[in-house]
Every structure is written in C-alpha cells, then in structure tokens.
Design a protein around this motif. Structure first.
Motif, PDB file in Angstrom:
ATOM      1  N   ALA A   1       8.547   1.437   8.948  1.00 58.70           N
ATOM      2  CA  ALA A   1       8.499   1.114   7.547  1.00 58.70           C
ATOM      3  C   ALA A   1      10.025   0.956   7.102  1.00 58.70           C
ATOM      4  N   LEU A   2      10.753   1.954   7.560  1.00 58.56           N
ATOM      5  CA  LEU A   2      12.099   2.002   7.142  1.00 58.56           C
ATOM      6  C   LEU A   2      13.271   1.286   7.996  1.00 58.56           C
TER       7      LEU A   2
ATOM      8  N   LEU B   1       2.081   5.015   3.161  1.00 61.01           N
ATOM      9  CA  LEU B   1       2.936   6.173   3.281  1.00 61.01           C
ATOM     10  C   LEU B   1       3.325   6.448   1.873  1.00 61.01           C
ATOM     11  N   SER B   2       3.755   5.767   1.150  1.00 60.08           N
ATOM     12  CA  SER B   2       4.425   5.832  -0.389  1.00 60.08           C
ATOM     13  C   SER B   2       3.129   6.429  -0.942  1.00 60.08           C
ATOM     14  N   GLU B   3       2.170   5.898  -1.216  1.00 62.03           N
ATOM     15  CA  GLU B   3       0.920   6.303  -1.822  1.00 62.03           C
ATOM     16  C   GLU B   3       0.334   7.654  -1.497  1.00 62.03           C
TER      17      GLU B   3
ATOM     18  N   PHE C   1       1.068  -6.195  -2.880  1.00 62.55           N
ATOM     19  CA  PHE C   1       1.429  -4.958  -2.590  1.00 62.55           C
ATOM     20  C   PHE C   1       2.545  -4.583  -1.776  1.00 62.55           C
ATOM     21  N   ALA C   2       2.438  -5.432  -0.779  1.00 63.68           N
ATOM     22  CA  ALA C   2       3.564  -5.282   0.368  1.00 63.68           C
ATOM     23  C   ALA C   2       4.845  -5.617  -0.182  1.00 63.68           C
ATOM     24  N   ALA C   3       4.822  -6.743  -1.420  1.00 68.36           N
ATOM     25  CA  ALA C   3       6.020  -7.107  -1.685  1.00 68.36           C
ATOM     26  C   ALA C   3       6.859  -6.247  -2.918  1.00 68.36           C
ATOM     27  N   ARG C   4       5.628  -5.674  -3.786  1.00 69.78           N
ATOM     28  CA  ARG C   4       6.338  -5.415  -4.673  1.00 69.78           C
ATOM     29  C   ARG C   4       5.905  -3.750  -5.152  1.00 69.78           C
ATOM     30  N   GLY C   5       5.072  -3.397  -4.111  1.00 74.40           N
ATOM     31  CA  GLY C   5       4.418  -2.082  -4.235  1.00 74.40           C
ATOM     32  C   GLY C   5       3.097  -1.816  -4.917  1.00 74.40           C
TER      33      GLY C   5
ATOM     34  N   ARG D   1      15.654  -1.054   6.297  1.00 76.73           N
ATOM     35  CA  ARG D   1      16.564  -0.581   5.248  1.00 76.73           C
ATOM     36  C   ARG D   1      17.610   0.215   6.068  1.00 76.73           C
TER      37      ARG D   1
ATOM     38  N   ASP E   1       1.998   0.309  -7.681  1.00 79.52           N
ATOM     39  CA  ASP E   1       2.147   0.373  -9.071  1.00 79.52           C
ATOM     40  C   ASP E   1       2.933  -0.835  -9.585  1.00 79.52           C
TER      41      ASP E   1
ATOM     42  N   ALA F   1       4.023   0.758   4.811  1.00 77.92           N
ATOM     43  CA  ALA F   1       5.190   1.543   3.768  1.00 77.92           C
ATOM     44  C   ALA F   1       4.384   2.009   2.268  1.00 77.92           C
ATOM     45  N   VAL F   2       3.402   1.092   1.849  1.00 82.74           N
ATOM     46  CA  VAL F   2       2.910   1.210   0.699  1.00 82.74           C
ATOM     47  C   VAL F   2       1.856   2.511   0.903  1.00 82.74           C
TER      48      VAL F   2
END
Lengths: 210, 210, 210, 210
Positions: free
Chosen positions: A169-170, A108-110, A21-25, A173, A27, A105-106
């Motif tokens: 998380a960011l 937060l994204s979710e 999940f950490a590597a690809r997210g 990037r 979904d 990050a995942v």
DNA sequence: AATGAATGAGCGTTCATTCAT
DNA sequence: AATGAATGAACGCTCATTCAT
C-alpha cells in the motif's frame, strides 16, 4: 441491452466504485460521483445497495473472494527449502496484492478508523495467512500445542500479513519520499521480510522439533 | 473562562481536537464539534489554524516532538544481550506508544488515504526507528557498507515500526475479534516480534561480523 | 517612525484599500486582506474608519477631491470652435479618468446596487459635469430659461458623463470581447461621442440663439 | 404544493431569485433566502443550478431571450421621419426595459465588477442594439464601408444602449436625489437622447449620402 | 495609535438518503 | 430495474465587527 442491464448494472456500479474509492478514498468519494461515473441514477445505487457503507463492504468481500480463490488455486505445499524459491514465492504474493493495492490501502485506512466495527481486515487476514501458510495454520493437528495457536496467529498477522500489505500500500509513496526506486525497494523488502518474518517461520519449526 | 487564555486557548483546541479525532476519526469529527467541545467560537479555530487539515498536522507534529524527546531522553545503547531485557525494552516502547494509540491510528489511516501527500508517517517513522536503534541506523560507521542503508531503512520501517504501531493501533479490536485477552495478545506480539524482527537484527550484526 | 505612522498609516490603509477594491471589487475584498496588505492590525482599520463601507466612502471622496481640483486647475473656457480641439480636449478627459478607471468601475458598480442609498455617483457627476461644461451649467444666467436646467442636467449626465465613464470602465473588456484594439476603440468612442453628445451641445447653443 | 412541480420548480426558483436579486443585489442575496422564499430545500437549488453564479447567469439569459423575442416581434423598420414618432418609439423601449429595470441594474453592477469575465452585458447589448436599429446595424448593405462597423458598434453601445439602460436603472434614485419628478425626468431624457444619440443617427445617414 | 484574541452570524456548498413514479 | 426531484442536516470556512490591553 435493457435485459442485460439488470445484473450487469450492479457490477458496473461496483467496478466504478472500486476505481473511485481507489483513486480518492472512501470518504472523499461521493455517491453522486459514483452514479455519474457509472451513468446510472443515484437512486439506483440505493436500490442495489443498502447504503454507501454497504457498497464498500461488498467490494471488500469481492476482494476476499478473489484472495480465497487465489489461495485455493495455489500449488500447495511445494517444497521450498532453498532461500531463492522462498523469495520467489514471496514476490509472487506481492505481485498478486499489488493488483489491488489501492483498494487494500482503502481497506486498511477504513479498518483503522475508530468508528469502524467491521473486522473485514481480520477476515481478510485470516484468508491471506492461509495463503502464506498452506492449511497448516488452524489445522493445528499434531505438535502445535507447545506453541499455542494464538501466538502463531499474532505472529502471522502482525509480522507477516501487515508488513506485506502495508508495503504494497505504501511502496509508491515510500519511494517518492526516500528517493528509492520501486524495484530496489521491492528487493529490499523481500530481503528484509525473508530475514525477519520468514526466518522466524523456520525458527518456529525448529522449535517444534526440539 | 474562555476569554483569558491567549496561548492556552490554542493548546486547549489542540487537546480537544486530539480527543475527538481519536474518538471518531478525522473526517467524522467536525470543526463545529471541536469548537463546541473547547468552548470556543468556531471562527477562533480558523484564527489559530489555517484549516482543519492544518489542525491535525500540528497535532501529528506534537506527537513527533513527543517521540523525539522520548528518544533523546532514553538511556542510550544499553547492553542488551539477554533475551529477557530485550523483551522488556520492547514492552516499554509499546507502553509509550499505547498512550497515543488512537491518534496513531488516525495518523496511519490518514497516511493511507490516496489523496494524502504529507509524509508525516515517514517522518515519524524515521524518528521512531532511531528510538529502536539508537543512533546507529544512519550513523553507519565502519563496515555497514556491505548492507546498504536503504535495506536497513526498509527493514526497520516495514518489519519493525509498522508491526509495532499497527499492533498498538489494532490491539483492542484484535482482542475482541479473536477473543484474546489484551495481556496475552501483548505477550504474543512481544514474542512474535522478538523472534522475527529483533532476531533479524542480530542476524544483521552477525552478517556484518562475517 | 512611531511618530510619522499615525497619520501616514491611515493613508496607507486607504491606498491599499484602493488597490484591492480596484483589483477584486468591494464585496470580494475583505477587511482582513486590507489589513494584511497594509501590514496593520485589523482592529486598527476600525480605529480609523467606522466600518468597511466608510472606508470606500472616504476613497470615493478622495476621488471627488481629485476631480474637483482637476476641474479647477483647468485652463477655463478656451475657445474651442474647431472639431479637432474639441476632440483633443475629450481625449484629455478620458486620459484623466483612465488613471482611476478601476475605482470608477467599483463606484459605478456600487452605485447600481439596489441597497445603495449614497449618491456619490451623482455628486461625482455634478463635479465632472462642470469639468466638461465650465461653470455655465448651473450658472444659468441669461436665457437658459427656455431650456430648463433640469434638461441640461439630464443631458449632461446621461448622454455625457455616463457614456464617458462607462467607456473608461469597460473599454478593456469591450476590446477583448469584440477584438478591437484599445486605441481604435478610443478613436471610435471619441468620434461617436463628438457626433452625438458634443454635437448636441452646439445644438443647444444654436437653439438658445434662435 | 412544492412537491409536484418538476419543471415548474426550477422556474419558481428563478422567479424568486430575480425578485430577490432585484431587491437586494446579487451578493447581498443568500442562497438560503432564495430557498426560503421559494419554499424549497436549499440543496434543490444546487440540483437545478451548478452554483449561485449559474443561477444569475440563467436569469440574465432569460432576459436576453426576452429582449430577443421583443426585438423580433417588433413592427420592423417603420418610417419614422418626424421627431414625434421617433420619440414615441423611444418611450416604448424605455417602458419595455423599465419592466426589468432592477435586474438590469444588477446586470450592469455585476458586469462592472473587476472579477467578472462573462460578457453577458455585451451580448445583451448586441441584441438591444438591433432592437434600436433594426437589422441595419450589421446588415451593412451598400456604402457603409466609409464608416466602419466598429465605429457604429461603439456608437450604438456607448452613446445609445448605455445611456438608456443606465437611465432606466438609475431614474428613481436620480429623481429622489435631484428632486425631479419621474415623468419630467423621462421627458428630459427622451429629449436629451433624441438630440444627442438619435440626432447623430441622422448625422450618420446624411454623412453616408454625401 | 495599535494589537492579538475572540465572537456570532452567515456564507456557498455538499452529503447520504428517500420520495413518487 | 430505473429515474428525476426533493430533503435535512451538516460541512468547512469567512465575514465584519468588537473586546481588553
């Protein structure tokens, strides 16, 4: 090996899932991949977890637990008058979050997904806010009444927790986009955060005293 | 009805896509659904857009444009000494962002995905930071040298832009989780934001003057 | 330019199609790609050709024409008793086919498809067999009756035309698979072909004379 | 009925695939059709095979195996001096190949595609060449050095294997195009092949003896 | 002669999930 | 606790082809 497998297996699945999940997210990670990476049968995952979503929930919960124990084990309420020690502590928290930054990050994204209805982010937030605030946040005894608890909650979450966690998380990037160095970026963030959120803490307190 | 609109069709697709992405999120919205909702053949979507990702990129770009024109059309650099007018302006920005809050949430969510490499969030941020800051952010005339631009950027983004946009994106869920009323939550956020981020602005300026 | 375009355009489409079919095969080449490569609108291709299949048919026909004119323009029926001159001529034919080897491969591939019902391969074969045989193949005057024309046809096609054209089509891949050098492979093929097919020609003739 | 066969199912899929590929060709056969014909869920095909291409590869390999066991089980190296027995043996091989002629055609067709890089055709060829040649092809005992192995390989493949397999693959269409009868065509081919390729075998041997 | 927009059908592939064992 | 086989529903995407202009 056949004996130890039972309980260990579930943990191995969780560990593998976290990595993927950490590597690809979320979904983009399929249950197949998790099964393959954990060298278990796919159906076994559904034996241990209700479904894919349940898997990530347990994962988030394990982070919650980690955060919780981190909070509790902290040297509570040390005197931190001088700027330098405040910043030092802040760096400590950033380092702590950094260790799980990808899963954060995942999360937060979710949490931002419109379909989502589980408020783990907020639960997590409540915990971490204690982390930054000792127990005094909801232990609103005494003279907190003049500034209602709601305001403090909003304040802690949106100008305290969110900036920190989003920074963690960011950061990578951000650095590659703006060409900053990670260390400089961290310094800058600490400075900015100290001047805005942390400064407003003092502000609150001084308000209280008036 | 779907037949005639040459340039209109593409816009209709974009509009429908925005609605669906906003409602269900990016991954959960299928190209089929978009096509169906837009009363358009699925292949036509791929005639107008390179792929599904390109679709959301154009959408994000349209937001960027909207933000840009909003920024430019603003009454620039009004004097805003008193607390009340500052807060009023802040509310204005929140209202502006609110109109697109769901797509903003999608954008944040996508930006947090580990696979993602498009830095639209940062681009968007750069724009909005001007919105909050007039041109003075990079217009670093005079004695800004003592506080390097990087710090200001980090400060604006992580303690300014991020809290605002996250508040807009999460407000509804926050309210239903904590049982706050939307209006009260907004008031609280404005207060908290004014005390932390906005206050630190002044801080900066006073620093400069020293 | 608008004038010249009319007839030239069709030829450009054909040329581009040949290049693409040769490079990727028939099925793997889309009409879109052809249109893009030829810088024409896709619908224009359907103005000039009935459908995709018609396109490749015209292409095959153009090869037929080329082969035909090559055949006719040849110095007919030269005396070729000695082995060396026979081999030399053979090499000449191989060189000729080599120029269009990729399209030949496509033609063979298409001809082998079970759905196919167009016998361009056989038409092409008839022509090329004349190329190797002067006009005498069907000009079955004299004492050919003892060896019926059918046998000669089968002989020419399956042990003459097919090996040659397959060699041309497969040579490169053969060489990289077996690690032969192209030149050595050609030498070997010429030798093998001379000893088998060409030798049997003489055989036929000697038979006739008996 | 479709439920129980664990290992059987995969074989049924392969069998069905062979039939369909043979009837319509590779590209023209969809995975959907295969699934439907095999009364199997489409996803199951991707459980058993990596992708569509892998499916046909396994199919080709099964032919290879069949050819291999056919080769091994043959009455080895019988004396075959007289023409008649040689022709008889040849007919036997044609009959053997005939049973899988359609898949052979597909294999040839696929091998000729420019994108293709799998050399199953050559592998298959190597096997079948042993079939026609006993072990003596590479068993190069004694004085074979004067005619290098490469030449023999080229000779066997392009004037031996290729004509045979192409004849098998194209016979029906040849007959309907030229109005020959299948039996007559086979007779003709046997005759032509005997006179060219087979005769050159003798030729080789006689060369060796010299 | 030439175009941009549009279509319907279908493609190969993958998904989360469940079954019997 | 663990497996291999199986499923149904979608998925993103591409195809050859046609329309009106």
């Amino acid at each position: 090996m056949a004996r130890t497998g039972s309980d260990t297996t579930k943990k191995r699945i969780l560990a593998v899932a976290e990595k993927l999940f950490a590597a690809r997210g979320f979904d983009a990670t399929s249950v197949d991949q998790i099964a393959r990476s954990a060298s278990v049968n796919k159906a076994l995952i559904y034996y241990h977890f209700k479904n894919k979503h349940d898997l990530i929930l347990e994962l988030f919960r394990s982070i919650l637990d980690e955060v919780a124990s981190h909070t509790e084990s902290r040297p509570e309420a040390q005197v931190r008058d001088d700027d330098e020690s405040v910043r030092q502590e802040l760096r400590g928290e950033i380092d702590f979050l950094q260790r799980r930054k990808r899963v954060l990050a995942v999360m937060l994204s979710e949490a931002l997904k419109s379909s989502q209805r589980d408020d783990l982010l907020f639960q997590c937030a409540e915990l971490v806010m204690q982390l930054e605030h000792g127990g005094e946040l909801k232990g609103d005894g005494g003279d907190v009444r003049d500034r209602p608890a709601q305001l403090r909650l909003v304040h802690e979450f949106f100008t305290g927790f969110i900036p920190m966690v989003m920074f963690v998380a960011l950061r990578d990037r951000w650095c590659s986009y703006f060409g900053h160095s990670p260390d400089q970026a961290t310094d800058d963030f600490v400075e900015a955060f100290a001047r805005s959120h942390l400064a407003s803490q003092t502000d609150f307190e001084s308000t209280k005293k008036r």
